[in-house]
Scaffold this active site. Structure first.
Site, PDB file in Angstrom:
ATOM      1  N   LEU A  14       0.826  -1.213   0.000  1.00 16.17           N
ATOM      2  CA  LEU A  14       0.000   0.000   0.000  1.00 16.17           C
ATOM      3  C   LEU A  14       0.860   1.263   0.000  1.00 16.17           C
ATOM      4  O   LEU A  14       2.040   1.219   0.388  1.00 16.17           O
ATOM      5  CB  LEU A  14      -0.881   0.016   1.258  1.00 16.17           C
ATOM      6  CG  LEU A  14      -1.921  -1.096   1.394  1.00 16.17           C
ATOM      7  CD1 LEU A  14      -2.548  -1.051   2.796  1.00 16.17           C
ATOM      8  CD2 LEU A  14      -2.998  -0.967   0.321  1.00 16.17           C
ATOM      9  N   GLY A  16       2.497   4.234   1.482  1.00 16.18           N
ATOM     10  CA  GLY A  16       2.913   4.487   2.870  1.00 16.18           C
ATOM     11  C   GLY A  16       3.371   3.245   3.612  1.00 16.18           C
ATOM     12  O   GLY A  16       3.752   3.313   4.779  1.00 16.18           O
ATOM     13  N   LYS A  19       7.757   1.027   0.940  1.00 20.49           N
ATOM     14  CA  LYS A  19       8.491   0.510  -0.232  1.00 20.49           C
ATOM     15  C   LYS A  19       9.708   1.380  -0.557  1.00 20.49           C
ATOM     16  O   LYS A  19      10.817   0.883  -0.729  1.00 20.49           O
ATOM     17  CB  LYS A  19       7.547   0.449  -1.464  1.00 20.49           C
ATOM     18  CG  LYS A  19       6.315  -0.416  -1.243  1.00 20.49           C
ATOM     19  CD  LYS A  19       5.394  -0.423  -2.451  1.00 20.49           C
ATOM     20  CE  LYS A  19       4.737   0.903  -2.750  1.00 20.49           C
ATOM     21  NZ  LYS A  19       3.845   1.417  -1.696  1.00 20.49           N
ATOM     22  N   SER A  87       1.749  -1.641  -7.332  1.00 20.97           N
ATOM     23  CA  SER A  87       1.456  -2.826  -8.162  1.00 20.97           C
ATOM     24  C   SER A  87       0.390  -3.720  -7.523  1.00 20.97           C
ATOM     25  O   SER A  87       0.692  -4.817  -7.068  1.00 20.97           O
ATOM     26  CB  SER A  87       2.728  -3.611  -8.489  1.00 20.97           C
ATOM     27  OG  SER A  87       3.583  -3.785  -7.389  1.00 20.97           O
TER      28      SER A  87
END
Ligand code: ADP
Length: 180
Positions: A14, A16, A19, A87
């Site tokens: 998600l 935040g 990543k 993604s």
């Protein structure tokens, strides 16, 4: 370093979830050891390579497809490629894996409530207020990985711990050789 093996580390999760933060930490650690590293980040590529695309399923899939082609080229040329993209669709990630080959899927997992509370870009507040349509986790789906190579729980781990998990995986699978 000429015989460095290429691999794509694909961070999905998600907005935040962490990543970009984890990918940057890994980039920093690997560059210090003179590995060839490239980072592809959703927020950045959408201002260059895929600035014509929006957030419909079709556009999200196209975004992932174009970027996975770039990751494929880099990986083929011995670069450790760190991809940070929400993604959200399993099928698109599967297609990326198939194209790229050496592909490590990292599920950057933090509960939606945690991401919403972090709201570092102020996007969740705007999405909840109805100002951003098709916002992943609020008004758009996220299909979590079923069998990722690595799962990070960024609500329970420090950035360093999350990065170390990925580095260990790369070492254990002979993508890198060093004593980090
Ligand atoms: P994304 O790229 O998934 O949208 P970001 O990396 O931009 O997310 O933001 C994640 C936020 O969560 C940052 O403010 C970061 O400092 C925080 N955070 C806390 N713990 C972690 C962790 N273990 N890994 C990654 N980020 C973390």
């Amino acid at each position: 370093m000429t015989d460095q093996k290429g691999v794509t580390v694909w961070f999905t999760g998600l907005s935040g979830a962490g990543k970009t933060t984890v990918a940057k930490k890994i980039e920093e650690l690997l560059e210090k050891e003179n590995f060839r590293v490239e980072r592809l980040d959703g927020d950045i590529v959408r201002t260059y390579l895929t600035r014509d695309l929006g957030f419909s399923r079709e556009d999200r899939d196209e975004n992932i497809y174009r970027n996975s082609f770039v990751a494929f080229l880099l990986t083929r040329n011995g670069v450790i490629t760190l991809c940070s993209f929400i993604s959200p669709y399993r099928k698109a990630r599967k297609k990326a894996r198939k194209l790229i080959g050496n592909f490590i899927e990292v599920y950057v997992n933090a509960p939606l409530e945690v991401c919403r509370d972090r709201d570092i870009k102020g996007l969740y507040a705007r999405a909840v207020a109805g100002e951003i349509p098709q916002f992943t986790g609020i008004t758009d789906p996220y299909e979590h990985p079923v069998n990722p190579e690595i799962e990070l729980r960024t609500d329970r781990e420090t950035v360093e711990e999350s990065a170390a998990k990925v580095i260990s995986y790369l070492k254990d699978h002979s993508f890198i050789q060093l004593k980090l």
